[in-house]
Design a protein around this motif. Sequence first.
Motif, PDB file in Angstrom:
ATOM      1  N   GLU A  26      46.721  23.911  32.758  1.00 44.44           N
ATOM      2  CA  GLU A  26      45.483  23.284  33.066  1.00 44.44           C
ATOM      3  C   GLU A  26      45.553  23.088  34.589  1.00 44.44           C
ATOM      4  N   LYS A  27      46.648  22.811  35.339  1.00 45.40           N
ATOM      5  CA  LYS A  27      46.436  22.155  36.523  1.00 45.40           C
ATOM      6  C   LYS A  27      45.864  23.080  37.625  1.00 45.40           C
ATOM      7  N   TYR A  28      46.034  24.400  37.416  1.00 42.80           N
ATOM      8  CA  TYR A  28      45.385  25.435  38.414  1.00 42.80           C
ATOM      9  C   TYR A  28      44.360  25.949  37.852  1.00 42.80           C
ATOM     10  N   LEU A  29      44.265  25.956  36.631  1.00 47.81           N
ATOM     11  CA  LEU A  29      43.224  26.891  35.877  1.00 47.81           C
ATOM     12  C   LEU A  29      41.671  26.964  36.457  1.00 47.81           C
ATOM     13  N   GLY A  30      41.453  25.622  36.633  1.00 50.66           N
ATOM     14  CA  GLY A  30      39.804  25.742  37.085  1.00 50.66           C
ATOM     15  C   GLY A  30      39.625  26.207  38.372  1.00 50.66           C
ATOM     16  N   GLN A  31      40.428  26.256  39.328  1.00 56.18           N
ATOM     17  CA  GLN A  31      40.457  26.903  40.714  1.00 56.18           C
ATOM     18  C   GLN A  31      40.433  28.616  40.288  1.00 56.18           C
ATOM     19  N   GLN A  32      41.126  28.776  39.283  1.00 61.08           N
ATOM     20  CA  GLN A  32      41.107  30.588  39.072  1.00 61.08           C
ATOM     21  C   GLN A  32      40.010  30.810  38.500  1.00 61.08           C
ATOM     22  N   LEU A  33      39.516  29.900  37.448  1.00 58.48           N
ATOM     23  CA  LEU A  33      38.391  30.170  36.873  1.00 58.48           C
ATOM     24  C   LEU A  33      36.913  30.344  37.484  1.00 58.48           C
ATOM     25  N   ASP A  34      36.955  29.242  38.738  1.00 56.07           N
ATOM     26  CA  ASP A  34      36.086  29.112  39.605  1.00 56.07           C
ATOM     27  C   ASP A  34      35.658  30.361  40.307  1.00 56.07           C
ATOM     28  N   SER A  35      37.105  30.971  40.615  1.00 54.21           N
ATOM     29  CA  SER A  35      36.939  32.403  41.777  1.00 54.21           C
ATOM     30  C   SER A  35      36.674  33.578  40.764  1.00 54.21           C
ATOM     31  N   LEU A  36      36.863  33.548  39.508  1.00 54.93           N
ATOM     32  CA  LEU A  36      36.399  34.590  38.649  1.00 54.93           C
ATOM     33  C   LEU A  36      34.996  34.340  38.754  1.00 54.93           C
ATOM     34  N   LEU A  37      34.437  33.299  38.490  1.00 56.05           N
ATOM     35  CA  LEU A  37      32.782  33.231  38.390  1.00 56.05           C
ATOM     36  C   LEU A  37      32.114  33.501  39.916  1.00 56.05           C
ATOM     37  N   ASP A  38      32.929  33.230  40.633  1.00 57.03           N
ATOM     38  CA  ASP A  38      32.261  33.452  42.105  1.00 57.03           C
ATOM     39  C   ASP A  38      32.329  35.016  42.608  1.00 57.03           C
ATOM     40  N   ASP A  40      31.798  38.880  43.592  1.00 59.27           N
ATOM     41  CA  ASP A  40      30.297  39.560  43.780  1.00 59.27           C
ATOM     42  C   ASP A  40      30.007  40.456  43.057  1.00 59.27           C
ATOM     43  N   TYR A  41      30.790  40.978  42.261  1.00 59.87           N
ATOM     44  CA  TYR A  41      30.546  42.362  41.249  1.00 59.87           C
ATOM     45  C   TYR A  41      29.748  41.741  40.012  1.00 59.87           C
ATOM     46  N   PRO A  42      28.589  42.443  39.912  1.00 58.83           N
ATOM     47  CA  PRO A  42      27.586  41.770  38.934  1.00 58.83           C
ATOM     48  C   PRO A  42      27.949  41.846  37.197  1.00 58.83           C
ATOM     49  N   GLU A  43      28.770  43.022  36.960  1.00 58.60           N
ATOM     50  CA  GLU A  43      28.891  43.096  35.482  1.00 58.60           C
ATOM     51  C   GLU A  43      30.305  42.639  35.090  1.00 58.60           C
ATOM     52  N   ILE A  44      30.403  41.515  34.551  1.00 58.96           N
ATOM     53  CA  ILE A  44      31.925  41.035  34.402  1.00 58.96           C
ATOM     54  C   ILE A  44      31.926  40.366  33.127  1.00 58.96           C
ATOM     55  N   GLU A  45      32.900  40.373  32.146  1.00 63.54           N
ATOM     56  CA  GLU A  45      33.133  39.348  31.065  1.00 63.54           C
ATOM     57  C   GLU A  45      34.391  38.915  31.270  1.00 63.54           C
ATOM     58  N   ILE A  46      34.708  37.810  30.974  1.00 62.18           N
ATOM     59  CA  ILE A  46      36.181  37.194  30.986  1.00 62.18           C
ATOM     60  C   ILE A  46      36.587  36.922  29.743  1.00 62.18           C
ATOM     61  N   TRP A 106      41.093  34.261  43.510  1.00 64.31           N
ATOM     62  CA  TRP A 106      40.622  35.525  43.799  1.00 64.31           C
ATOM     63  C   TRP A 106      39.851  35.668  44.732  1.00 64.31           C
ATOM     64  N   LEU A 107      39.817  36.341  45.912  1.00 67.18           N
ATOM     65  CA  LEU A 107      38.758  36.584  46.799  1.00 67.18           C
ATOM     66  C   LEU A 107      37.550  37.031  45.992  1.00 67.18           C
ATOM     67  N   PRO A 108      36.243  36.781  46.497  1.00 67.28           N
ATOM     68  CA  PRO A 108      35.147  37.168  45.918  1.00 67.28           C
ATOM     69  C   PRO A 108      34.885  38.699  45.689  1.00 67.28           C
ATOM     70  N   GLN A 109      35.299  39.547  46.754  1.00 68.09           N
ATOM     71  CA  GLN A 109      35.119  41.093  46.693  1.00 68.09           C
ATOM     72  C   GLN A 109      36.412  41.539  45.950  1.00 68.09           C
ATOM     73  N   LYS A 110      37.212  40.892  45.293  1.00 68.75           N
ATOM     74  CA  LYS A 110      38.259  41.519  44.668  1.00 68.75           C
ATOM     75  C   LYS A 110      37.924  42.583  43.462  1.00 68.75           C
ATOM     76  N   ILE A 111      37.364  42.271  42.633  1.00 67.40           N
ATOM     77  CA  ILE A 111      36.815  43.244  41.599  1.00 67.40           C
ATOM     78  C   ILE A 111      36.234  44.398  42.166  1.00 67.40           C
ATOM     79  N   ILE A 213      43.698  38.628  46.506  1.00 70.89           N
ATOM     80  CA  ILE A 213      43.847  37.595  45.950  1.00 70.89           C
ATOM     81  C   ILE A 213      44.789  36.501  46.740  1.00 70.89           C
ATOM     82  N   GLN A 214      44.785  35.214  46.338  1.00 69.07           N
ATOM     83  CA  GLN A 214      45.756  34.321  46.791  1.00 69.07           C
ATOM     84  C   GLN A 214      46.751  33.942  45.789  1.00 69.07           C
ATOM     85  N   TYR A 215      47.952  34.592  45.771  1.00 67.58           N
ATOM     86  CA  TYR A 215      48.830  34.572  44.781  1.00 67.58           C
ATOM     87  C   TYR A 215      49.609  33.307  44.953  1.00 67.58           C
ATOM     88  N   ARG A 216      49.649  32.314  43.814  1.00 70.75           N
ATOM     89  CA  ARG A 216      50.100  30.852  44.003  1.00 70.75           C
ATOM     90  C   ARG A 216      51.572  31.077  43.500  1.00 70.75           C
TER      91      ARG A 216
END
Length: 329
Positions: A26-38, A40-46, A106-111, A213-216
Amino acid sequence: MMSDWIENRQPLNPLVSVAMATFNGEKYLGQQLDSLLDQDYPEIEIVICDDSSTDGTVPLLKKYARNSNILLHLNDKNLGYVRNFEKTLSRCRGDYIALCDQDDVWLPQKISRLVSLARQTDRGLVYSDADLIDGSGQALRKSLRTSYNINYVEDNRRAFYLFNCVTGCTSLVSRRLLDLALPFPPGVIVHDWWLAFVAARLGRMGYTNERLIQYRTHGTNQIGIRPLTSLKTAGNIGLFLSSAKNRKEVKEVQGVWKKRYHDYFLGCLAFEQANGLETDLTEKLLEWSDEGSTWSWWGKSKLFLRQRDLFQIVPGHLRVPALLSRLFL
């Protein structure tokens, strides 16, 4: 063997599944999920499988799962990170699958960058470098590659029997490759290592030195940054060995890992036989894993001397045996 790994019928933006296996993150999960939702690739399922977390991970996941792109599954019992990742991967529907940890950014352009690389190079697995950050999100000086002295490879089909330089959260896997890699054989030690082995044996691996990505790195990583390269870096075996009270305990731990590597080599052999690949080296490794001196410093050195190209991606953790081998080149 396989050819034309990119389906001609793929749409302009094929579906990418992000496979996330969570446990008490839980400590870092929100930041990870936010970066997935951000992204720039249009067709993603998580696709998320939680492995019976006991902290605030599940409530947080349920909150994010209100997003229609997030598919959440809660395990009835703890499977362990390898089998939980296998289950997560099996639930993915995408033409490509991106492996995801629970504590990075993840950086926005990762995927989009990895999809582009995979399609341009016709590779079944592509991966990248990464920036390192600490637990507070502060940037560390070196990248994933330079910090751990890892030699990344693309085309050495023999390099992944004993070492792994592919960090799962930096990688993207094609559907065709994943179908060949699943289900995991019983001896798989780490999920990303197995996928890298399959890709390397089929000659379908590509790498970019872009840091996507930024690897923690922090004290509670579920699985460390280090490749599983020796007894000292395979899971928590280094902790077991360092805390062993006597020679008997050391031998017990070594025996457990001797069996794990033996089982892993059996899985490698079965994959090669099923896909019509050469098995000579795997058979030699099985013989080596049965030797009494396998897990000694000299035992590893003798293996390097016999199979010199195996240390092409050796990181600093095994520098002494590798240097010994190089004296004989």
